[in-house]
Design a protein around this motif. Structure first.
Motif, PDB file in Angstrom:
ATOM      1  N   PRO A   1       9.526 -34.685   1.486  1.00 48.84           N
ATOM      2  CA  PRO A   1       9.393 -35.801   2.307  1.00 48.84           C
ATOM      3  C   PRO A   1       9.373 -37.082   1.351  1.00 48.84           C
ATOM      4  CG  PRO A   1       8.542 -34.346   3.363  1.00 48.84           C
ATOM      5  CD  PRO A   1       8.865 -33.466   2.870  1.00 48.84           C
ATOM      6  N   TYR A   2       8.819 -36.288  -0.016  1.00 46.66           N
ATOM      7  CA  TYR A   2       8.822 -37.561  -1.310  1.00 46.66           C
ATOM      8  C   TYR A   2      10.138 -38.288  -0.759  1.00 46.66           C
ATOM      9  CZ  TYR A   2       4.454 -36.938  -1.473  1.00 46.66           C
ATOM     10  OH  TYR A   2       2.538 -36.449  -1.071  1.00 46.66           O
TER      11      TYR A   2
ATOM     12  N   GLU B   1      13.808 -42.069  -3.793  1.00 45.07           N
ATOM     13  CA  GLU B   1      14.606 -43.290  -3.395  1.00 45.07           C
ATOM     14  C   GLU B   1      14.442 -44.467  -3.195  1.00 45.07           C
ATOM     15  OE1 GLU B   1      18.029 -40.971  -1.179  1.00 45.07           O
ATOM     16  OE2 GLU B   1      16.737 -41.259   0.411  1.00 45.07           O
ATOM     17  N   ALA B   2      14.105 -45.340  -2.433  1.00 48.79           N
ATOM     18  CA  ALA B   2      13.708 -46.265  -2.746  1.00 48.79           C
ATOM     19  C   ALA B   2      13.251 -47.316  -3.616  1.00 48.79           C
ATOM     20  CB  ALA B   2      12.009 -46.489  -1.229  1.00 48.79           C
ATOM     21  N   LYS B   3      12.317 -46.475  -4.558  1.00 48.56           N
ATOM     22  CA  LYS B   3      11.268 -47.035  -5.874  1.00 48.56           C
ATOM     23  C   LYS B   3      12.223 -46.755  -6.722  1.00 48.56           C
ATOM     24  CE  LYS B   3       7.437 -47.827  -4.658  1.00 48.56           C
ATOM     25  NZ  LYS B   3       6.785 -49.041  -4.160  1.00 48.56           N
ATOM     26  N   LYS B   4      14.000 -46.154  -7.152  1.00 46.65           N
ATOM     27  CA  LYS B   4      14.813 -46.368  -8.196  1.00 46.65           C
ATOM     28  C   LYS B   4      14.874 -47.640  -8.328  1.00 46.65           C
ATOM     29  CE  LYS B   4      19.019 -44.439  -8.917  1.00 46.65           C
ATOM     30  NZ  LYS B   4      20.069 -43.771  -8.695  1.00 46.65           N
TER      31      LYS B   4
ATOM     32  N   SER C   1      -0.041 -45.080  -5.700  1.00 46.03           N
ATOM     33  CA  SER C   1      -0.645 -43.823  -5.160  1.00 46.03           C
ATOM     34  C   SER C   1      -0.007 -42.653  -4.691  1.00 46.03           C
ATOM     35  CB  SER C   1      -1.863 -44.554  -3.836  1.00 46.03           C
ATOM     36  OG  SER C   1      -0.836 -45.197  -2.758  1.00 46.03           O
ATOM     37  N   THR C   2       1.631 -42.764  -4.036  1.00 46.27           N
ATOM     38  CA  THR C   2       2.108 -42.093  -3.480  1.00 46.27           C
ATOM     39  C   THR C   2       3.153 -41.287  -4.369  1.00 46.27           C
ATOM     40  OG1 THR C   2       3.642 -43.563  -1.589  1.00 46.27           O
ATOM     41  CG2 THR C   2       4.181 -42.156  -2.473  1.00 46.27           C
ATOM     42  N   LEU C   3       3.072 -42.270  -6.154  1.00 44.46           N
ATOM     43  CA  LEU C   3       3.393 -40.971  -6.726  1.00 44.46           C
ATOM     44  C   LEU C   3       2.379 -40.344  -7.276  1.00 44.46           C
ATOM     45  CD1 LEU C   3       4.958 -39.778  -8.947  1.00 44.46           C
ATOM     46  CD2 LEU C   3       4.356 -42.030 -10.564  1.00 44.46           C
TER      47      LEU C   3
END
Length: 148
Positions: free
Chosen positions: A25-26, A31-34, A58-60
């Protein structure tokens, strides 16, 4: 395909599938943080003197915490680098791209390197995001385990 190949692949699926499905799910977040920043510098309140501290998305941090608790961590990850003569991000990405299900230990080694080294030098996590290492591994895990 021989019966032994089938049983080997099934053993890999049995061992890694559950944790892979927890990590996949991450993929959309990576992909969005590329190409985007996943860290910053906190210098304290304006007018107050304090030492600058690196902060992380925080997601990382959630991803790293989850990855640490999976079967994808192997303290012997340097052997993957030695065995495959990995010296650069390009070597890592090439190995990930060409990996088959039976090469899962190579993916384990690369993921382990960045997660575990990040515990000592957290810029390793940012390095893995910037180079697309986490993204490439998650794409490969999705390919291997999404239908199992």
């Amino acid at each position: 395909m021989s019966e032994q190949d089938i049983s080997t692949k099934q053993a890999i699926i049995d061992k890694y599938s559950t944790d892979a499905k927890r990590l996949i799910p991450y993929l959309t977040w990576f992909e969005a943080k590329k190409g985007a920043d996943v860290s910053g510098i906190y210098e304290g309140e304006p007018g107050m003197k304090s030492m600058p501290v690196t902060t992380y998305d925080s997601t990382l941090l959630e991803f790293v915490k989850l990855a640490k608790s999976t079967v994808f961590m192997d303290k012997n990850y340097p052997y993957v680098y030695t065995r495959n003569h990995i010296r650069s991000h390009e070597d890592e990405l090439r190995l990930i791209e060409n990996a088959r299900l039976t090469d899962i230990q190579e993916l384990v080694g690369i993921l382990s390197k960045y997660v575990m080294e990040g515990m000592r030098r957290s810029s390793s996590w940012v390095d893995a995001v910037d180079a697309g290492i986490f993204l490439a591994i998650l794409r490969k895990l999705k390919l291997f385990f999404e239908r199992t």
